[in-house]
Design a protein around this motif. Structure first.
Motif, PDB file in Angstrom:
ATOM      1  N   GLN A 282      84.534  -5.619 -28.989  1.00  0.00           N
ATOM      2  CA  GLN A 282      85.466  -4.569 -28.566  1.00  0.00           C
ATOM      3  C   GLN A 282      85.372  -4.340 -27.067  1.00  0.00           C
ATOM      4  O   GLN A 282      86.390  -4.190 -26.392  1.00  0.00           O
ATOM      5  N   ALA A 283      84.170  -4.310 -26.530  1.00  0.00           N
ATOM      6  CA  ALA A 283      83.986  -4.102 -25.094  1.00  0.00           C
ATOM      7  C   ALA A 283      84.635  -5.228 -24.291  1.00  0.00           C
ATOM      8  O   ALA A 283      85.280  -4.973 -23.272  1.00  0.00           O
TER       9      ALA A 283
ATOM     10  N   SER B 201      87.172  -7.049 -25.279  1.00  0.00           N
ATOM     11  CA  SER B 201      88.609  -6.876 -25.432  1.00  0.00           C
ATOM     12  C   SER B 201      89.125  -5.781 -24.508  1.00  0.00           C
ATOM     13  O   SER B 201      90.158  -5.941 -23.845  1.00  0.00           O
ATOM     14  N   TRP B 202      88.421  -4.663 -24.449  1.00  0.00           N
ATOM     15  CA  TRP B 202      88.838  -3.561 -23.579  1.00  0.00           C
ATOM     16  C   TRP B 202      88.755  -3.954 -22.119  1.00  0.00           C
ATOM     17  O   TRP B 202      89.601  -3.573 -21.316  1.00  0.00           O
TER      18      TRP B 202
ATOM     19  N   ARG C 134      89.238  -6.865 -20.815  1.00  0.00           N
ATOM     20  CA  ARG C 134      90.358  -7.756 -20.477  1.00  0.00           C
ATOM     21  C   ARG C 134      91.644  -6.987 -20.236  1.00  0.00           C
ATOM     22  O   ARG C 134      92.527  -7.457 -19.548  1.00  0.00           O
ATOM     23  N   ARG C 135      91.755  -5.824 -20.838  1.00  0.00           N
ATOM     24  CA  ARG C 135      92.979  -5.026 -20.712  1.00  0.00           C
ATOM     25  C   ARG C 135      93.037  -4.256 -19.402  1.00  0.00           C
ATOM     26  O   ARG C 135      94.083  -3.771 -19.019  1.00  0.00           O
ATOM     27  N   VAL C 136      91.902  -4.097 -18.760  1.00  0.00           N
ATOM     28  CA  VAL C 136      91.845  -3.278 -17.545  1.00  0.00           C
ATOM     29  C   VAL C 136      92.225  -4.100 -16.342  1.00  0.00           C
ATOM     30  O   VAL C 136      92.095  -5.226 -16.212  1.00  0.00           O
TER      31      VAL C 136
END
Length: 72
Positions: free
Chosen positions: A64-65, A67-68, A70-72
């Protein structure tokens, strides 16, 4: 964005739980008399199940970390 479930494989969980086990022995969270993870697993299936649960949650949190991040 919807909720994503980050699945882990049994091999990933097994690898992570073996690392946890070795660290636990090093820090004396478990008796050091147990020679190996396999011997420990055979002697205490409940503890192994708990370690597997911890390892799986850690792996999911790491996914999850990533994935998050990559979104930033």
């Amino acid at each position: 964005m919807g909720m994503h479930y980050f699945a882990t494989t049994p091999a990933e969980i097994d690898a992570a739980v073996r690392v946890l086990y070795e660290e636990a022995r090093f820090y004396r969270w478990f008796p050091t008399a147990t020679d190996s993870y396999d011997a420990f697993a055979a002697s205490d299936p409940i503890a192994v199940s708990e370690l597997r649960g911890i390892a799986e949650r850690m792996l999911v949190a790491a996914a999850q970390a990533r994935s998050w991040a990559r979104r930033v």
